[in-house]
Design a protein around this motif. Structure first.
Motif, PDB file in Angstrom:
ATOM      1  N   ILE A  34      16.273  -2.663  -5.824  1.00 39.24           N
ATOM      2  CA  ILE A  34      16.653  -1.427  -5.141  1.00 39.24           C
ATOM      3  C   ILE A  34      17.733  -0.744  -5.976  1.00 39.24           C
ATOM      4  CG2 ILE A  34      17.648  -0.411  -3.070  1.00 39.24           C
ATOM      5  CD1 ILE A  34      16.543  -2.660  -1.443  1.00 39.24           C
ATOM      6  N   GLY A  35      17.412   0.429  -6.493  1.00 35.65           N
ATOM      7  CA  GLY A  35      18.344   1.185  -7.329  1.00 35.65           C
ATOM      8  C   GLY A  35      17.728   2.511  -7.712  1.00 35.65           C
ATOM      9  N   ASP A  36      18.577   3.440  -8.112  1.00 38.82           N
ATOM     10  CA  ASP A  36      18.111   4.800  -8.433  1.00 38.82           C
ATOM     11  C   ASP A  36      17.319   5.380  -7.270  1.00 38.82           C
ATOM     12  OD1 ASP A  36      19.273   4.976 -10.974  1.00 38.82           O
ATOM     13  OD2 ASP A  36      17.601   3.885 -11.878  1.00 38.82           O
ATOM     14  N   PHE A  37      17.737   5.044  -6.039  1.00 38.92           N
ATOM     15  CA  PHE A  37      17.168   5.566  -4.802  1.00 38.92           C
ATOM     16  C   PHE A  37      15.661   5.297  -4.694  1.00 38.92           C
ATOM     17  CE2 PHE A  37      21.117   7.826  -5.271  1.00 38.92           C
ATOM     18  CZ  PHE A  37      21.621   7.848  -3.974  1.00 38.92           C
ATOM     19  N   GLN A  38      15.279   4.063  -5.034  1.00 37.40           N
ATOM     20  CA  GLN A  38      13.881   3.684  -4.878  1.00 37.40           C
ATOM     21  C   GLN A  38      13.721   2.171  -4.916  1.00 37.40           C
ATOM     22  OE1 GLN A  38      11.475   4.902  -8.238  1.00 37.40           O
ATOM     23  NE2 GLN A  38      13.191   4.694  -9.640  1.00 37.40           N
ATOM     24  N   TRP A  39      12.563   1.722  -4.395  1.00 34.73           N
ATOM     25  CA  TRP A  39      12.137   0.344  -4.577  1.00 34.73           C
ATOM     26  C   TRP A  39      11.377   0.251  -5.895  1.00 34.73           C
ATOM     27  CZ3 TRP A  39       9.673  -2.693   0.033  1.00 34.73           C
ATOM     28  CH2 TRP A  39      10.543  -2.705   1.134  1.00 34.73           C
ATOM     29  N   SER A  40      11.500  -0.895  -6.547  1.00 33.85           N
ATOM     30  CA  SER A  40      10.693  -1.147  -7.732  1.00 33.85           C
ATOM     31  C   SER A  40      10.261  -2.613  -7.721  1.00 33.85           C
ATOM     32  CB  SER A  40      11.486  -0.839  -8.995  1.00 33.85           C
ATOM     33  OG  SER A  40      10.697  -1.056 -10.139  1.00 33.85           O
ATOM     34  N   PRO A  41       8.972  -2.885  -7.410  1.00 41.49           N
ATOM     35  CA  PRO A  41       7.883  -1.947  -7.133  1.00 41.49           C
ATOM     36  C   PRO A  41       7.942  -1.422  -5.701  1.00 41.49           C
ATOM     37  CG  PRO A  41       7.067  -4.174  -6.987  1.00 41.49           C
ATOM     38  CD  PRO A  41       8.491  -4.284  -7.455  1.00 41.49           C
ATOM     39  N   ARG A  42       7.203  -0.365  -5.467  1.00 39.92           N
ATOM     40  CA  ARG A  42       7.197   0.297  -4.149  1.00 39.92           C
ATOM     41  C   ARG A  42       6.446  -0.539  -3.113  1.00 39.92           C
ATOM     42  NH1 ARG A  42       7.668   5.831  -2.773  1.00 39.92           N
ATOM     43  NH2 ARG A  42       7.771   6.002  -0.511  1.00 39.92           N
ATOM     44  N   GLU A  43       5.428  -1.291  -3.533  1.00 37.56           N
ATOM     45  CA  GLU A  43       4.644  -2.127  -2.618  1.00 37.56           C
ATOM     46  C   GLU A  43       4.419  -3.505  -3.225  1.00 37.56           C
ATOM     47  OE1 GLU A  43       0.015  -2.233  -1.564  1.00 37.56           O
ATOM     48  OE2 GLU A  43       1.055  -0.576  -0.521  1.00 37.56           O
ATOM     49  N   VAL A  44       4.545  -4.542  -2.409  1.00 34.62           N
ATOM     50  CA  VAL A  44       4.274  -5.905  -2.859  1.00 34.62           C
ATOM     51  C   VAL A  44       3.290  -6.557  -1.901  1.00 34.62           C
ATOM     52  CG1 VAL A  44       6.464  -6.232  -4.061  1.00 34.62           C
ATOM     53  CG2 VAL A  44       6.305  -6.791  -1.640  1.00 34.62           C
ATOM     54  N   VAL A  45       2.480  -7.471  -2.425  1.00 28.98           N
ATOM     55  CA  VAL A  45       1.507  -8.219  -1.636  1.00 28.98           C
ATOM     56  C   VAL A  45       1.834  -9.694  -1.750  1.00 28.98           C
ATOM     57  CG1 VAL A  45      -0.939  -8.770  -1.309  1.00 28.98           C
ATOM     58  CG2 VAL A  45      -0.268  -6.476  -2.057  1.00 28.98           C
ATOM     59  N   ILE A  46       1.959 -10.361  -0.615  1.00 30.31           N
ATOM     60  CA  ILE A  46       2.247 -11.789  -0.589  1.00 30.31           C
ATOM     61  C   ILE A  46       1.268 -12.471   0.355  1.00 30.31           C
ATOM     62  CG2 ILE A  46       4.711 -11.510  -1.122  1.00 30.31           C
ATOM     63  CD1 ILE A  46       5.289 -11.963   1.861  1.00 30.31           C
ATOM     64  N   ASP A  47       1.177 -13.784   0.270  1.00 32.56           N
ATOM     65  CA  ASP A  47       0.372 -14.561   1.198  1.00 32.56           C
ATOM     66  C   ASP A  47       1.222 -15.002   2.383  1.00 32.56           C
ATOM     67  OD1 ASP A  47      -2.042 -14.393  -0.145  1.00 32.56           O
ATOM     68  OD2 ASP A  47      -1.630 -16.140  -1.403  1.00 32.56           O
ATOM     69  N   LEU A  48       0.563 -15.481   3.390  1.00 34.79           N
ATOM     70  CA  LEU A  48       1.220 -15.908   4.622  1.00 34.79           C
ATOM     71  C   LEU A  48       2.290 -16.953   4.345  1.00 34.79           C
ATOM     72  CD1 LEU A  48       0.902 -15.368   7.686  1.00 34.79           C
ATOM     73  CD2 LEU A  48      -0.590 -17.391   7.779  1.00 34.79           C
TER      74      LEU A  48
END
Length: 242
Positions: A34-48
């Motif tokens: 979290i920096g420069d007013f954004q998430w990096s990456p914007r979306e993440v995929v994880i398993d249960l």
């Protein structure tokens, strides 16, 4: 279960209605900067049952990870805090125990937002994330203030003397001058001056608070602070006025 400190652990709970998610290969524990007013990456995929760790890298740090309307995950980096502000390098970790697509947004800045997608495939929360550790972009290192000494002699005639020192970056120096009086140190005055990279010399006129220093035993306590207000420890430089 909630823990506070550098790393907070939250358990996400409720499945979003109608959320049936695929099981993409390679879904694992993830890291988000979290920096420069954004998430990096914007979306993440994880398993249960896997985790996401957010790191505040700066230079802006007044951000939170909180649910938007409809997000019933229970994940909130700053519950009850309407004005979050974290030190650079602060980390917050959440474990997601039910599948779903969860939207998050900062309490103070609507543009600082992102999504965590949790598949229905059981994962391993104990495996390390393949993502690199986010790098903090804020300078947290204090200047190096070295070779601090009076030029020639620490016996200053009339209080006048030249103070020499070296710096590895531009900094502002604060010099508190104290006099030994009846066995105690008493503040005589303060001087502020700027220093550049390399060798520096500061001509001290021996006048503080519009008064010339009288004879006696003194000490100068010197601190250097850079533009990010990282400060050195006090450097003690004794002298005598004759």
């Amino acid at each position: 279960m909630i823990g506070r400190g550098k790393v907070g652990l939250l358990l996400a709970g409720v499945v979003l209605a109608g959320a049936v998610l695929p099981s993409p290969a390679g879904a694992v524990n993830r890291r988000v900067a979290i920096g420069d007013f954004q998430w990096s990456p914007r979306e993440v995929v994880i398993d249960l049952n896997e985790k996401v760790t957010w790191t505040w890298v700066g230079p802006d740090t007044q951000h939170s990870v909180g649910p938007v309307s409809g997000n019933t995950s229970g994940v909130d980096s700053d519950p009850g805090n309407a004005a979050p502000d974290h030190f650079p390098g602060f980390e917050f970790t959440a474990q997601f125990t039910r599948p779903g697509s969860y939207e998050f947004v900062c309490k103070l800045h609507a543009i600082v937002r992102g999504r965590v997608v949790v598949t229905a495939t059981p994962g391993n929360p104990d495996l390390p994330s393949p993502d690199p550790q986010p790098v903090v972009t804020v300078d947290l290192r204090a200047p190096e203030l070295t070779e601090v000494r009076w030029v020639g002699s620490n016996r200053l005639r009339g209080g006048r003397g030249t103070l020499a020192y070296t710096l590895d970056e531009r900094a502002t120096l604060v010099m508190d001058v104290e006099k030994r009086v009846r066995g105690r140190w008493r503040l005589a005055g303060t001087r502020r001056f700027d220093g550049h990279v390399g060798w520096n010399e500061y001509d001290f006129a021996g006048v503080l608070n519009k008064r010339r220093l009288g004879r006696g035993t003194y000490r100068a306590l010197i601190v250097a602070a850079d533009a990010e207000n990282n400060r050195t420890r006090d450097v003690l430089v004794p002298f005598r006025v004759r």
